[in-house]
Design a protein around this motif. Sequence first.
Motif, short mmCIF file in Angstrom:
data_model
loop_
_atom_site.label_atom_id
_atom_site.label_comp_id
_atom_site.label_asym_id
_atom_site.label_seq_id
_atom_site.Cartn_x
_atom_site.Cartn_y
_atom_site.Cartn_z
N TYR A 238 71.03 34.04 -5.97
CA TYR A 238 72.12 33.11 -5.66
C TYR A 238 71.79 32.40 -4.36
N GLU A 239 72.01 31.10 -4.33
CA GLU A 239 71.56 30.26 -3.21
C GLU A 239 72.71 29.45 -2.65
N ILE A 240 72.85 29.46 -1.32
CA ILE A 240 73.79 28.60 -0.61
C ILE A 240 72.96 27.75 0.35
N GLU A 241 73.04 26.42 0.19
CA GLU A 241 72.20 25.53 0.99
C GLU A 241 73.06 24.43 1.60
N SER A 242 72.84 24.15 2.90
CA SER A 242 73.61 23.14 3.61
C SER A 242 72.69 22.10 4.23
N SER A 243 73.13 20.84 4.18
CA SER A 243 72.40 19.73 4.80
C SER A 243 73.41 18.81 5.47
N THR A 244 73.47 18.82 6.80
CA THR A 244 74.42 17.97 7.51
C THR A 244 74.01 16.50 7.45
N ASP A 245 72.72 16.22 7.31
CA ASP A 245 72.26 14.82 7.23
C ASP A 245 72.88 14.10 6.05
N PHE A 246 73.14 14.84 4.96
CA PHE A 246 73.71 14.22 3.76
C PHE A 246 75.10 14.79 3.44
N ASP A 247 75.66 15.56 4.39
CA ASP A 247 77.00 16.11 4.25
C ASP A 247 77.15 16.84 2.92
N GLN A 248 76.19 17.76 2.65
CA GLN A 248 76.18 18.48 1.38
C GLN A 248 76.12 19.98 1.60
N GLN A 249 76.78 20.71 0.73
CA GLN A 249 76.60 22.16 0.62
C GLN A 249 76.60 22.51 -0.86
N SER A 250 75.56 23.19 -1.31
CA SER A 250 75.42 23.52 -2.73
C SER A 250 75.40 25.03 -2.92
N HIS A 251 75.93 25.47 -4.07
CA HIS A 251 75.93 26.88 -4.47
C HIS A 251 75.30 26.94 -5.86
N ASN A 252 74.16 27.63 -5.97
CA ASN A 252 73.41 27.61 -7.23
C ASN A 252 72.83 28.98 -7.56
N TRP A 253 72.61 29.19 -8.86
CA TRP A 253 71.83 30.32 -9.35
C TRP A 253 70.45 29.82 -9.72
N ARG A 254 69.42 30.48 -9.22
CA ARG A 254 68.03 30.14 -9.53
C ARG A 254 67.29 31.34 -10.10
N HIS A 255 66.29 31.05 -10.91
CA HIS A 255 65.34 32.08 -11.33
C HIS A 255 64.20 32.12 -10.32
N ASN A 256 63.65 33.29 -10.11
CA ASN A 256 62.56 33.47 -9.16
C ASN A 256 61.42 34.21 -9.85
N ALA A 257 60.34 33.50 -10.15
CA ALA A 257 59.16 34.11 -10.78
C ALA A 257 57.98 33.97 -9.84
N TYR A 258 57.22 35.05 -9.67
CA TYR A 258 56.06 34.96 -8.78
C TYR A 258 54.90 35.78 -9.32
N ALA A 259 53.71 35.39 -8.91
CA ALA A 259 52.48 36.12 -9.21
C ALA A 259 51.71 36.29 -7.91
N SER A 260 51.23 37.50 -7.66
CA SER A 260 50.50 37.80 -6.44
C SER A 260 49.18 38.47 -6.79
N LEU A 261 48.10 37.97 -6.20
CA LEU A 261 46.76 38.48 -6.47
C LEU A 261 46.05 38.76 -5.15
N SER A 262 45.50 39.97 -4.99
CA SER A 262 44.78 40.34 -3.78
C SER A 262 43.38 40.81 -4.13
N PHE A 263 42.40 40.35 -3.35
CA PHE A 263 40.99 40.69 -3.57
C PHE A 263 40.41 41.16 -2.25
N SER A 264 39.80 42.36 -2.25
CA SER A 264 39.24 42.95 -1.03
C SER A 264 37.78 43.33 -1.24
#
Length: 225
Positions: free
Chosen positions: A126-152
Amino acid sequence: MQTDSVRVAAVADTWFNYSKQNEDYVVSASLNGTVQLKSRDLKSIFFLLGNYSLVSTQNQDYRNAWLVHLRFNRKLSQLLRAEAFLQHQRNKLLVIDTRFLAGAGIRLKVLDGSYLSAYLGQSAMYEIESSTDFDQQSHNWRHNAYASLSFSPAGGKVVLTNTLYFQPLYRALGNHRILEQFKLEVPVSRVISLSGSYDYYLLSVTPSGARDMASNLYFGLSFSL
């Protein structure tokens, strides 16, 4: 995030630059740090990450951004972990005064070799984002997908890590964020490492309604405990 038997770990890297010509000057600085704590049974991990970046002249700040991220990770099996996270950030360059995130999901271990490891993560946030430059505040649901790869390679003396995030809105998949980080660490002692990273950020829809992209290339020193 370390998954060995070390219960307490901390890493920090930083750089600073000051340039002046006649009466004009530029100051730039970056500070990044992580702290990781594990439970006695090594199944739970608390992970705190923070960073701060500044590029400033005598007339204005071109970049003055920071981020704090707290994550909890619980081992369910050899392959699966549950995780939850909180995040707060500010980045005026991307016209973000504040952004707060709260989410939870799963993390899957895909590879766990001596030199190569890979993870996939899926969560909802769940995301709450504010921008005073554009006088906006949004409340949104987002999906979060990630991939992480480590090589040593070279017995762990060099560490290459690549992480890719994709974060679309559930109600509008065309409104999404893409975050990419490639990082290289080369130890020069038990405590100090040379480090470099490339960060790429794409926001398909900004508060202004436009598309925005940013990239950063860093080189510096890392300090590990």
